[in-house]
Motif scaffolding. Structure first.
Motif, PDB file in Angstrom:
ATOM      1  N   ARG A  58      65.329  15.926  32.932  1.00 38.68           N
ATOM      2  CA  ARG A  58      64.842  16.507  33.969  1.00 38.68           C
ATOM      3  C   ARG A  58      63.514  16.841  33.466  1.00 38.68           C
ATOM      4  NH1 ARG A  58      69.732  19.205  34.405  1.00 38.68           N
ATOM      5  NH2 ARG A  58      68.732  20.837  33.557  1.00 38.68           N
ATOM      6  N   GLY A  59      62.402  16.205  34.107  1.00 40.98           N
ATOM      7  CA  GLY A  59      60.986  16.455  33.601  1.00 40.98           C
ATOM      8  C   GLY A  59      60.296  15.840  32.420  1.00 40.98           C
ATOM      9  N   ASP A  60      59.321  16.117  32.181  1.00 37.84           N
ATOM     10  CA  ASP A  60      58.603  15.539  30.951  1.00 37.84           C
ATOM     11  C   ASP A  60      58.186  16.380  29.797  1.00 37.84           C
ATOM     12  OD1 ASP A  60      56.652  13.788  29.484  1.00 37.84           O
ATOM     13  OD2 ASP A  60      55.837  12.949  31.179  1.00 37.84           O
ATOM     14  N   TYR A  61      58.851  16.017  28.721  1.00 38.56           N
ATOM     15  CA  TYR A  61      58.562  16.920  27.525  1.00 38.56           C
ATOM     16  C   TYR A  61      57.268  17.083  26.980  1.00 38.56           C
ATOM     17  CZ  TYR A  61      59.579  19.086  23.023  1.00 38.56           C
ATOM     18  OH  TYR A  61      59.691  19.871  22.083  1.00 38.56           O
ATOM     19  N   LEU A  62      56.622  16.179  26.809  1.00 42.13           N
ATOM     20  CA  LEU A  62      55.290  15.995  26.253  1.00 42.13           C
ATOM     21  C   LEU A  62      54.393  16.871  26.810  1.00 42.13           C
ATOM     22  CD1 LEU A  62      54.504  12.371  25.000  1.00 42.13           C
ATOM     23  CD2 LEU A  62      55.490  14.143  23.737  1.00 42.13           C
ATOM     24  N   PRO A  63      54.008  17.120  28.184  1.00 44.60           N
ATOM     25  CA  PRO A  63      53.147  18.003  28.516  1.00 44.60           C
ATOM     26  C   PRO A  63      53.496  19.559  27.969  1.00 44.60           C
ATOM     27  CG  PRO A  63      53.506  16.649  30.254  1.00 44.60           C
ATOM     28  CD  PRO A  63      54.576  16.101  29.186  1.00 44.60           C
ATOM     29  N   LEU A  64      54.770  19.787  28.041  1.00 43.27           N
ATOM     30  CA  LEU A  64      55.229  21.180  27.522  1.00 43.27           C
ATOM     31  C   LEU A  64      54.992  21.371  25.962  1.00 43.27           C
ATOM     32  CD1 LEU A  64      58.818  21.041  29.190  1.00 43.27           C
ATOM     33  CD2 LEU A  64      56.833  22.093  30.025  1.00 43.27           C
ATOM     34  N   LEU A  65      55.270  20.515  25.519  1.00 44.42           N
ATOM     35  CA  LEU A  65      55.065  20.314  23.991  1.00 44.42           C
ATOM     36  C   LEU A  65      53.468  20.637  23.725  1.00 44.42           C
ATOM     37  CD1 LEU A  65      55.787  20.171  20.960  1.00 44.42           C
ATOM     38  CD2 LEU A  65      55.710  17.772  21.207  1.00 44.42           C
ATOM     39  N   ALA A  66      52.609  19.835  24.515  1.00 43.10           N
ATOM     40  CA  ALA A  66      51.220  19.836  24.461  1.00 43.10           C
ATOM     41  C   ALA A  66      50.815  21.438  24.688  1.00 43.10           C
ATOM     42  CB  ALA A  66      50.385  18.921  25.450  1.00 43.10           C
ATOM     43  N   ALA A  67      51.108  21.932  25.533  1.00 40.04           N
ATOM     44  CA  ALA A  67      50.941  23.494  25.967  1.00 40.04           C
ATOM     45  C   ALA A  67      51.315  24.206  24.623  1.00 40.04           C
ATOM     46  CB  ALA A  67      51.617  23.819  27.037  1.00 40.04           C
ATOM     47  N   THR A  68      52.582  24.227  24.120  1.00 41.25           N
ATOM     48  CA  THR A  68      52.995  25.025  23.232  1.00 41.25           C
ATOM     49  C   THR A  68      52.102  24.771  22.096  1.00 41.25           C
ATOM     50  OG1 THR A  68      55.251  24.982  23.768  1.00 41.25           O
ATOM     51  CG2 THR A  68      55.022  25.611  21.809  1.00 41.25           C
ATOM     52  N   LEU A  69      51.693  23.395  21.697  1.00 41.05           N
ATOM     53  CA  LEU A  69      50.750  23.110  20.325  1.00 41.05           C
ATOM     54  C   LEU A  69      49.594  24.009  20.853  1.00 41.05           C
ATOM     55  CD1 LEU A  69      51.523  19.356  20.089  1.00 41.05           C
ATOM     56  CD2 LEU A  69      52.296  21.330  18.551  1.00 41.05           C
ATOM     57  N   ALA A  70      49.091  24.024  21.652  1.00 41.70           N
ATOM     58  CA  ALA A  70      47.673  24.498  22.032  1.00 41.70           C
ATOM     59  C   ALA A  70      47.749  25.994  21.909  1.00 41.70           C
ATOM     60  CB  ALA A  70      47.351  24.418  23.554  1.00 41.70           C
ATOM     61  N   GLU A  71      48.980  26.733  22.414  1.00 41.14           N
ATOM     62  CA  GLU A  71      49.274  28.084  22.153  1.00 41.14           C
ATOM     63  C   GLU A  71      49.146  28.397  20.770  1.00 41.14           C
ATOM     64  OE1 GLU A  71      52.958  31.066  23.242  1.00 41.14           O
ATOM     65  OE2 GLU A  71      52.955  29.174  24.330  1.00 41.14           O
ATOM     66  N   TYR A  72      49.887  27.635  19.882  1.00 40.27           N
ATOM     67  CA  TYR A  72      49.881  27.988  18.582  1.00 40.27           C
ATOM     68  C   TYR A  72      48.652  27.474  17.790  1.00 40.27           C
ATOM     69  CZ  TYR A  72      54.619  29.905  18.590  1.00 40.27           C
ATOM     70  OH  TYR A  72      55.755  30.655  18.985  1.00 40.27           O
ATOM     71  N   GLY A  73      47.590  27.115  18.463  1.00 39.75           N
ATOM     72  CA  GLY A  73      46.428  26.923  17.608  1.00 39.75           C
ATOM     73  C   GLY A  73      46.334  25.306  17.025  1.00 39.75           C
ATOM     74  N   VAL A  74      47.565  24.377  17.361  1.00 36.89           N
ATOM     75  CA  VAL A  74      47.280  23.257  16.881  1.00 36.89           C
ATOM     76  C   VAL A  74      46.354  22.143  17.515  1.00 36.89           C
ATOM     77  CG1 VAL A  74      48.861  21.138  16.348  1.00 36.89           C
ATOM     78  CG2 VAL A  74      49.623  23.338  16.105  1.00 36.89           C
ATOM     79  N   SER A  75      45.460  21.690  16.817  1.00 36.91           N
ATOM     80  CA  SER A  75      44.210  20.858  17.508  1.00 36.91           C
ATOM     81  C   SER A  75      44.720  19.391  17.429  1.00 36.91           C
ATOM     82  CB  SER A  75      42.997  21.182  16.722  1.00 36.91           C
ATOM     83  OG  SER A  75      42.992  20.783  15.249  1.00 36.91           O
ATOM     84  N   ALA A  76      45.411  18.982  16.973  1.00 30.79           N
ATOM     85  CA  ALA A  76      45.978  17.551  16.826  1.00 30.79           C
ATOM     86  C   ALA A  76      46.691  17.163  17.932  1.00 30.79           C
ATOM     87  CB  ALA A  76      46.889  17.222  15.737  1.00 30.79           C
ATOM     88  N   ALA A  77      46.369  16.091  18.456  1.00 27.03           N
ATOM     89  CA  ALA A  77      46.908  15.437  19.739  1.00 27.03           C
ATOM     90  C   ALA A  77      48.285  15.362  19.766  1.00 27.03           C
ATOM     91  CB  ALA A  77      46.137  13.988  20.173  1.00 27.03           C
ATOM     92  N   VAL A  78      48.886  15.809  20.819  1.00 32.28           N
ATOM     93  CA  VAL A  78      50.303  15.855  21.097  1.00 32.28           C
ATOM     94  C   VAL A  78      51.023  14.615  20.635  1.00 32.28           C
ATOM     95  CG1 VAL A  78      50.156  15.338  23.568  1.00 32.28           C
ATOM     96  CG2 VAL A  78      52.252  16.458  22.520  1.00 32.28           C
ATOM     97  N   GLU A  79      50.274  13.517  21.101  1.00 31.48           N
ATOM     98  CA  GLU A  79      50.843  12.090  20.771  1.00 31.48           C
ATOM     99  C   GLU A  79      50.883  11.995  19.094  1.00 31.48           C
ATOM    100  OE1 GLU A  79      49.111  11.783  24.669  1.00 31.48           O
ATOM    101  OE2 GLU A  79      48.292  12.484  22.783  1.00 31.48           O
ATOM    102  N   VAL A  80      50.149  12.336  18.382  1.00 31.37           N
ATOM    103  CA  VAL A  80      50.070  12.507  17.002  1.00 31.37           C
ATOM    104  C   VAL A  80      51.006  13.123  16.415  1.00 31.37           C
ATOM    105  CG1 VAL A  80      48.763  12.997  15.098  1.00 31.37           C
ATOM    106  CG2 VAL A  80      47.567  11.610  16.780  1.00 31.37           C
ATOM    107  N   VAL A  81      51.123  14.418  16.842  1.00 29.40           N
ATOM    108  CA  VAL A  81      52.249  15.119  16.266  1.00 29.40           C
ATOM    109  C   VAL A  81      53.618  14.886  16.702  1.00 29.40           C
ATOM    110  CG1 VAL A  81      53.187  17.856  16.216  1.00 29.40           C
ATOM    111  CG2 VAL A  81      50.492  17.153  16.720  1.00 29.40           C
ATOM    112  N   TYR A  82      53.762  14.340  17.963  1.00 26.48           N
ATOM    113  CA  TYR A  82      55.025  13.644  18.259  1.00 26.48           C
ATOM    114  C   TYR A  82      55.607  12.848  17.588  1.00 26.48           C
ATOM    115  CZ  TYR A  82      59.027  12.811  21.230  1.00 26.48           C
ATOM    116  OH  TYR A  82      60.441  12.345  21.411  1.00 26.48           O
ATOM    117  N   ALA A  83      54.892  11.901  17.329  1.00 26.54           N
ATOM    118  CA  ALA A  83      55.027  10.625  16.564  1.00 26.54           C
ATOM    119  C   ALA A  83      55.503  11.021  14.961  1.00 26.54           C
ATOM    120  CB  ALA A  83      53.828   9.628  16.522  1.00 26.54           C
ATOM    121  N   ASP A  84      54.531  11.978  14.508  1.00 26.17           N
ATOM    122  CA  ASP A  84      54.863  12.218  13.189  1.00 26.17           C
ATOM    123  C   ASP A  84      55.974  13.008  12.886  1.00 26.17           C
ATOM    124  OD1 ASP A  84      53.945  12.383  10.538  1.00 26.17           O
ATOM    125  OD2 ASP A  84      52.894  14.289  10.639  1.00 26.17           O
ATOM    126  N   VAL A  85      56.117  13.942  13.805  1.00 25.10           N
ATOM    127  CA  VAL A  85      57.597  14.793  13.877  1.00 25.10           C
ATOM    128  C   VAL A  85      58.843  14.389  14.259  1.00 25.10           C
ATOM    129  CG1 VAL A  85      58.269  17.210  13.969  1.00 25.10           C
ATOM    130  CG2 VAL A  85      55.929  16.746  13.361  1.00 25.10           C
TER     131      VAL A  85
END
Length: 207
Positions: free
Chosen positions: A51-78
Motif C-alpha cells: 500500500r502506497g509508495d515508499y520513496l516519497p515518504l523516505l524523501a520527506a524523512t531525509l529532508a526532515e533530517y537535513g540529508v541533501s543527497a537525492a533519495v534515489e542515491v541514498v536508497y540505492a546505497d543503503v
C-alpha cells in the motif's frame, strides 16, 4: 505430516547489509542515522503490504533530517547494499537437490523486492517467492503464511519456516506451519542441526 518444503526469510537468514543498517546510513545522517532509520521504518509499514509508495515518504524523512543527497542515491546505497550469504544459499541448493521445495518468504516494499528478484536473481533461486508487497500482507500476520502455503500448494504442516524474528515465527505457527527461529550470527552448523531435527537432509548430495 512429513516436512516437504522449507520457507526461508531473507534478511538475517539468507542475506545481510554489510556493517549493518546504521553504518550504511551514517555517511548521510551521521549520528542521527539510527533515529532516521527507525522513523522511516515505521513509515514503511504500509508499503510492506503493497500500500502506497515508499520513496516519497523516505524523501520527506531525509529532508526532515537535513540529508541533501537525492533519495534515489541514498536508497540505492543503503537499501540495495545486500550481501548474499554463500553458506545459506549452499544449504538452499542442497535442500533442493535432496528433493525438498525451497521457497522465500520476506517482508519487502516493492523497490527493494524488485531489486532482489531481478538484480540479485532471487526469482531463479527459489521454487516460490512470497514477497509481502505482492501478497498484500506482511509478517507476522498469520494471513501472510496462509497465502504463502496456498501459493506453494502445500499443507501448512508440511512447511518449515525459518526466520530471525520471534514474532514472525509465532505468526507462522499460528497459521499451522512448523517454524524455527535462526539468524546468521548463530552459525550454519546450528541451522543444519535444526533442519536435521525436523528430518531434513541439508547436506550436498554425492556426485
Amino acid at each position: 505430516m512429513t516436512i516437504q518444503h522449507v520457507l526461508f526469510d531473507a534478511d538475517g537468514v539468507l542475506q545481510e547489509i554489510p556493517g549493518g543498517w546504521y553504518a550504511a546510513m551514517e555517511p548521510y545522517a551521521g549520528d542521527m542515522a539510527r533515529d532516521l532509520l527507525h522513523k522511516t521504518w515505521k513509515e514503511e509499514l504500509p508499503s510492506l503490504a503493497g500500500r502506497g509508495d515508499y520513496l516519497p515518504l523516505l524523501a520527506a524523512t531525509l529532508a526532515e533530517y537535513g540529508v541533501s543527497a537525492a533519495v534515489e542515491v541514498v536508497y540505492a546505497d543503503v537499501w540495495h547494499r545486500i550481501d548474499r550469504n554463500d553458506e545459506s544459499f549452499a544449504i538452499v541448493d542442497a535442500l533442493r537437490r535432496n528433493g525438498y521445495g525451497v521457497h522465500l518468504g520476506t517482508n519487502q516494499e516493492r523497490y527493494r523486492g524488485a531489486h532482489m528478484r531481478t538484480t540479485m536473481g532471487y526469482d531463479g533461486l527459489f521454487d516460490v517467492s512470497c514477497y509481502s508487497y505482492h501478497l498484500g500482507v506482511a509478517k507476522p500476520d498469520p494471513a501472510f503464511f496462509v497465502e504463502a502455503a496456498r501459493r506453494i500448494g502445500a499443507e501448512p504442516s508440511s512447511i518449515l519456516f525459518v526466520d530471525d524474528s520471534a514474532a514472525n515465527v509465532d505468526g507462522a505457527r499460528s497459521a499451522g506451519l512448523i517454524a524455527e527461529q535462526w539468524e546468521l550470527a548463530q552459525g550454519h552448523d546450528v541451522l543444519r542441526a535444526l533442519l536435521a531435527r525436523h528430518g531434513l537432509n541439508a547436506s550436498a548430495p554425492a556426485l
